[in-house]
Design a protein around this motif. Structure first.
Motif, PDB file in Angstrom:
ATOM      1  N   MET A   1      -1.108  -1.990  15.349  1.00  0.00           N
ATOM      2  CA  MET A   1      -0.003  -1.909  14.386  1.00  0.00           C
ATOM      3  C   MET A   1       0.956  -0.802  14.810  1.00  0.00           C
ATOM      4  O   MET A   1       0.542   0.323  15.114  1.00  0.00           O
ATOM      5  N   LEU A   2       2.242  -1.124  14.849  1.00  0.00           N
ATOM      6  CA  LEU A   2       3.254  -0.161  15.235  1.00  0.00           C
ATOM      7  C   LEU A   2       3.424   0.911  14.155  1.00  0.00           C
ATOM      8  O   LEU A   2       3.078   0.701  12.982  1.00  0.00           O
ATOM      9  N   ALA A   3       3.991   2.049  14.563  1.00  0.00           N
ATOM     10  CA  ALA A   3       4.173   3.158  13.632  1.00  0.00           C
ATOM     11  C   ALA A   3       5.000   2.740  12.419  1.00  0.00           C
ATOM     12  O   ALA A   3       4.695   3.110  11.283  1.00  0.00           O
ATOM     13  N   ALA A   4       6.053   1.957  12.648  1.00  0.00           N
ATOM     14  CA  ALA A   4       6.908   1.513  11.541  1.00  0.00           C
ATOM     15  C   ALA A   4       6.137   0.604  10.580  1.00  0.00           C
ATOM     16  O   ALA A   4       6.326   0.653   9.364  1.00  0.00           O
ATOM     17  N   GLU A   5       5.257  -0.221  11.134  1.00  0.00           N
ATOM     18  CA  GLU A   5       4.444  -1.101  10.297  1.00  0.00           C
ATOM     19  C   GLU A   5       3.428  -0.298   9.484  1.00  0.00           C
ATOM     20  O   GLU A   5       3.166  -0.611   8.318  1.00  0.00           O
ATOM     21  N   ARG A   6       2.849   0.738  10.124  1.00  0.00           N
ATOM     22  CA  ARG A   6       1.916   1.607   9.380  1.00  0.00           C
ATOM     23  C   ARG A   6       2.627   2.297   8.232  1.00  0.00           C
ATOM     24  O   ARG A   6       2.090   2.411   7.127  1.00  0.00           O
ATOM     25  N   ARG A   7       3.829   2.740   8.491  1.00  0.00           N
ATOM     26  CA  ARG A   7       4.627   3.406   7.459  1.00  0.00           C
ATOM     27  C   ARG A   7       4.848   2.480   6.261  1.00  0.00           C
ATOM     28  O   ARG A   7       4.629   2.859   5.111  1.00  0.00           O
ATOM     29  N   ASP A   8       5.270   1.252   6.544  1.00  0.00           N
ATOM     30  CA  ASP A   8       5.499   0.285   5.462  1.00  0.00           C
ATOM     31  C   ASP A   8       4.206  -0.002   4.707  1.00  0.00           C
ATOM     32  O   ASP A   8       4.199  -0.144   3.482  1.00  0.00           O
ATOM     33  N   HIS A   9       3.107  -0.098   5.464  1.00  0.00           N
ATOM     34  CA  HIS A   9       1.809  -0.358   4.841  1.00  0.00           C
ATOM     35  C   HIS A   9       1.410   0.781   3.906  1.00  0.00           C
ATOM     36  O   HIS A   9       0.930   0.537   2.788  1.00  0.00           O
ATOM     37  N   LEU A  10       1.619   2.014   4.332  1.00  0.00           N
ATOM     38  CA  LEU A  10       1.260   3.170   3.516  1.00  0.00           C
ATOM     39  C   LEU A  10       2.108   3.232   2.246  1.00  0.00           C
ATOM     40  O   LEU A  10       1.590   3.508   1.154  1.00  0.00           O
ATOM     41  N   LEU A  11       3.388   2.975   2.380  1.00  0.00           N
ATOM     42  CA  LEU A  11       4.265   3.003   1.201  1.00  0.00           C
ATOM     43  C   LEU A  11       3.905   1.889   0.228  1.00  0.00           C
ATOM     44  O   LEU A  11       3.939   2.081  -0.997  1.00  0.00           O
ATOM     45  N   ASP A  12       3.564   0.713   0.757  1.00  0.00           N
ATOM     46  CA  ASP A  12       3.145  -0.395  -0.111  1.00  0.00           C
ATOM     47  C   ASP A  12       1.837  -0.062  -0.820  1.00  0.00           C
ATOM     48  O   ASP A  12       1.686  -0.329  -2.019  1.00  0.00           O
ATOM     49  N   LEU A  13       0.904   0.541  -0.097  1.00  0.00           N
ATOM     50  CA  LEU A  13      -0.374   0.940  -0.689  1.00  0.00           C
ATOM     51  C   LEU A  13      -0.166   1.976  -1.786  1.00  0.00           C
ATOM     52  O   LEU A  13      -0.787   1.906  -2.855  1.00  0.00           O
ATOM     53  N   LEU A  14       0.727   2.918  -1.540  1.00  0.00           N
ATOM     54  CA  LEU A  14       1.016   3.948  -2.538  1.00  0.00           C
ATOM     55  C   LEU A  14       1.599   3.333  -3.800  1.00  0.00           C
ATOM     56  O   LEU A  14       1.246   3.718  -4.921  1.00  0.00           O
ATOM     57  N   ALA A  15       2.479   2.352  -3.633  1.00  0.00           N
ATOM     58  CA  ALA A  15       3.099   1.690  -4.784  1.00  0.00           C
ATOM     59  C   ALA A  15       2.089   0.852  -5.564  1.00  0.00           C
ATOM     60  O   ALA A  15       2.118   0.805  -6.794  1.00  0.00           O
ATOM     61  N   ARG A  16       1.166   0.186  -4.844  1.00  0.00           N
ATOM     62  CA  ARG A  16       0.197  -0.700  -5.503  1.00  0.00           C
ATOM     63  C   ARG A  16      -0.978   0.043  -6.118  1.00  0.00           C
ATOM     64  O   ARG A  16      -1.400  -0.260  -7.227  1.00  0.00           O
ATOM     65  N   GLU A  17      -1.514   1.010  -5.378  1.00  0.00           N
ATOM     66  CA  GLU A  17      -2.752   1.672  -5.787  1.00  0.00           C
ATOM     67  C   GLU A  17      -2.535   3.024  -6.452  1.00  0.00           C
ATOM     68  O   GLU A  17      -3.435   3.564  -7.093  1.00  0.00           O
TER      69      GLU A  17
END
Length: 252
Positions: A1-17
């Motif tokens: 997973m690219l750095a930009a994809e990890r970033r989006d994943h982390l922000l989505d996780l923060l919003a959901r969880e």
């Protein structure tokens, strides 16, 4: 997973969880915890999360300066203020924190209410001038311009020589795990000093602060009498707090 994809994943996780646990994300993505922590440092430097031990929490939107915060959630602050003002009894003594929600409490108080208001905020004291029956005590010290309040040793010492029936306290973050938080260490110490001088302390928190965290803890949950908020009672954070025994006064 690219750095930009990890970033989006982390922000989505923060919003959901509502939180990020670094070791869980590392295991999920098959990367090292150091990589996750590095990503979180980058997000925190952009003001997109609040780093805590083991991961990160949503950052509070209430970290802007006083002028900017005046335009944040004004309706929610008015609702919270109305409930808080209803707790003030004629002849009572109130310690009132600074900030935009506390200012809304002043506007919600009946102008003819006989009471004593103790505050470390010049803004709050000035707003009370037209309340003819209110006695105003202004605690002095070094002015923390971000919140327009007095802080520091002189202000804390002054607070130790007063007492009141109620204290209305503002915070920037309300989180079941991180607790009640704010963005400045001296301001957090001043809030603790004020709360210690009242029989009952209620935290004023409009809904945008619920589930978020700032850097410095103000008080543990067991040291307040209740939380006044306009957040939906079905909000998972509110439900968790109620389950932990926190009295939640609904401002709807």
């Amino acid at each position: 997973m690219l750095a930009a994809e990890r970033r989006d994943h982390l922000l989505d996780l923060l919003a959901r969880e509502g939180k990020i646990v670094a070791k869980d994300v590392a295991a999920e993505l098959g990367i090292s915890e150091d990589s996750v922590r590095r990503d979180l440092r980058d997000l925190a430097s952009e003001g997109l999360c609040q780093r805590v031990y083991g991961g990160a929490l949503p950052v509070s939107p209430a970290v802007a300066n006083y002028r900017a915060r005046q335009s944040v959630a004004p309706d929610g602050k008015r609702k919270v203020a109305a409930v808080a003002a209803g707790l003030v009894r004629p002849g009572g003594a109130l310690i009132l924190d600074g900030g935009t929600t506390a200012l809304a409490v002043v506007h919600a108080l009946p102008r003819d209410l006989p009471c004593t208001v103790i505050t470390h905020s010049p803004t709050i004291a000035a707003a009370l001038i037209d309340h003819a029956s209110a006695e105003i005590y202004l605690l002095g010290g070094r002015i923390f311009k971000h919140s327009a309040v007095a802080c520091g040793a002189a202000a804390v010492e002054a607070a130790q020589n007063v007492s009141a029936d109620l204290c209305f306290l503002g915070v920037t973050g309300v989180h079941p795990d991180a607790g009640l938080t704010t963005g400045d260490a001296e301001e957090a110490a001043m809030k603790r000093a004020l709360a210690a001088r009242a029989a009952d302390t209620y935290v004023l928190a409009s809904s945008e602060k619920i589930g978020t965290a700032s850097r410095f803890r103000v008080l543990p949950w067991e040291e307040i009498s209740g939380l006044i908020t306009d957040a939906d009672p079905r909000d998972p954070v509110i439900e968790k707090l109620a389950g932990q025994g926190v009295e939640v006064l609904k401002a709807r």
